[in-house]
Write an enzyme that holds these catalytic residues in place. Structure first.
Site, short mmCIF file in Angstrom:
data_model
loop_
_atom_site.label_atom_id
_atom_site.label_comp_id
_atom_site.label_asym_id
_atom_site.label_seq_id
_atom_site.Cartn_x
_atom_site.Cartn_y
_atom_site.Cartn_z
N ASP A 132 30.65 39.71 50.47
CA ASP A 132 31.01 40.11 49.73
C ASP A 132 31.42 41.09 49.03
O ASP A 132 32.50 41.07 50.75
CB ASP A 132 29.52 40.45 50.28
CG ASP A 132 28.47 39.62 50.05
OD1 ASP A 132 27.81 38.62 49.15
OD2 ASP A 132 27.17 39.58 50.95
N ASP A 161 31.76 36.70 45.92
CA ASP A 161 30.19 36.51 46.16
C ASP A 161 29.12 37.69 45.53
O ASP A 161 30.22 37.51 44.29
CB ASP A 161 29.76 36.14 47.93
CG ASP A 161 28.24 35.30 48.06
OD1 ASP A 161 27.24 35.13 47.40
OD2 ASP A 161 27.94 35.40 48.82
N ASP A 165 25.45 43.43 48.84
CA ASP A 165 24.12 42.57 49.05
C ASP A 165 23.38 42.97 50.13
O ASP A 165 24.23 43.27 51.43
CB ASP A 165 24.31 41.00 49.44
CG ASP A 165 25.28 40.47 48.39
OD1 ASP A 165 24.33 40.99 47.10
OD2 ASP A 165 24.38 38.82 48.70
N ARG A 217 21.14 39.51 39.16
CA ARG A 217 20.19 40.60 40.33
C ARG A 217 20.99 41.65 40.59
O ARG A 217 22.38 42.84 40.99
CB ARG A 217 21.19 40.41 41.65
CG ARG A 217 20.93 38.25 41.90
CD ARG A 217 21.75 37.91 43.17
NE ARG A 217 21.55 36.37 43.33
CZ ARG A 217 22.57 35.51 44.36
NH1 ARG A 217 23.10 36.13 45.44
NH2 ARG A 217 22.15 34.16 44.52
#
Length: 318
Positions: A132, A161, A165, A217
């Site tokens: 990430d 990615d 996160d 997301r």
């Protein structure tokens, strides 16, 4: 008379100061600043490397070496650092990006650490094979502020990615004044649908962030508690997705040109108030998370877009 007293008592329990417009952010900041908002202020606060040694880095090797270990330290990124790697950041560390600095293909990972500040960093195009752009895992007391996170949407959704996160039971995380844009999968909270035993502990605050041109997301939030306020969402293919029993408090956010605002999958919940959905709606079930455990100020929804777009991202000087 009884209803007046009840109303006063209820108001006294809400630790919120409402303001018409956002306070102008000081463009000049200190590398020793500590977290002042959200979950990162609890449990002793988040001070990062304040009071420790200061090192300025200009190469990937120097950045990797400077951020390692748990001693108090401030690491300042200068210039552009390129690579195909994710750099691990140790506890009691502040990583600060100078104005105009950037990490290209280089992400930052906070794994099994505590008391970390990532501030004014610009990170782009970190390949999925590396990880990430910012990954926070099994960690506590982390403040991400004025980050600028992006890639592109010229490749398929798995070429990169996540931008940001937060997984594996993280607690005490605050994300403020950051810009997430031009990407497929923006911000995942909670590792997987099968990781509830660990991720139910998650606590995250998102405040004053700018989410633009993102496919999904924005964020996707599993299991834990999240407070999402004064964010501006623009031209996204998704909304706030509350999932797997997550309890979200969503206040004074603004959506423009998005596919969804707030929705649930697998029995996620939200308490939403003061939002401007831009013609969309909140379809999530009403939750039980009604009061955040800290003091904060809300910008009126009518002022959110102007305040956030002017201040989010790598806009600080030190």
């Amino acid at each position: 008379m009884k209803w007046i007293l009840s109303a006063i008592a209820f108001a006294a329990t809400i630790q919120v100061a409402f303001v018409g417009t956002g306070p102008a952010l000081e463009k000049r900041a200190s590398v020793s600043d500590v977290a002042t908002l959200g979950y990162a202020t609890l449990n002793g606060g988040t001070t990062g490397g304040s009071g420790g040694t200061t090192t300025t880095v200009t190469t990937l090797d120097a950045l990797t070496a400077a951020t390692a270990g748990n001693a108090k330290k401030i690491v300042i990124i200068s210039g552009t650092i390129t690579g195909n790697a994710v750099v691990k950041v140790g506890s009691n560390t502040s990583v600060i990006g100078t104005k105009g600095s950037s990490l290209v293909g280089v992400g930052l990972r906070v794994l099994n650490e505590s008391n970390v500040i990532l501030r004014n960093v610009k990170i782009s195009k970190v390949l999925a094979s590396a990880g990430d752009a910012i990954g926070i895992q099994a960690s506590s007391q982390v403040w991400v502020d004025h980050a600028d996170l992006s890639s592109d949407r010229d490749h398929d959704k798995d070429y990169y990615d996540g931008l940001l996160d937060i997984t594996h039971g993280c607690t005490g995380v605050t994300v403020t004044n950051s810009k997430l844009y031009d990407h497929w999968k923006a911000s995942l909270v909670g590792h997987s649908d099968n990781n509830g035993a660990e991720d139910v502990a998650i606590t995250v605050t998102y405040a004053n962030n700018y989410w633009s041109d993102l496919n999904s997301r924005t964020p996707s939030f599993r299991f834990g508690h999240g407070h999402i306020f004064n964010n501006f969402f623009e031209n996204n293919g998704d909304g706030i997705n509350t999932r797997d029993g997550a309890q979200l408090l969503v206040e004074n956010n603004v959506w423009s040109g998005c596919k969804d605002a707030i929705y649930a999958t697998d029995a996620g919940f939200a308490v939403a108030r003061g939002n401007d959905y831009g013609g969309l709606s909140d379809t999530a079930g009403t939750g039980t998370f009604t009061t955040a455990p800290y003091t904060y100020s809300l910008i009126a929804a009518s002022a959110v877009q102007a305040s956030v777009t002017a201040n989010a991202g790598q806009t600080l000087s030190f």
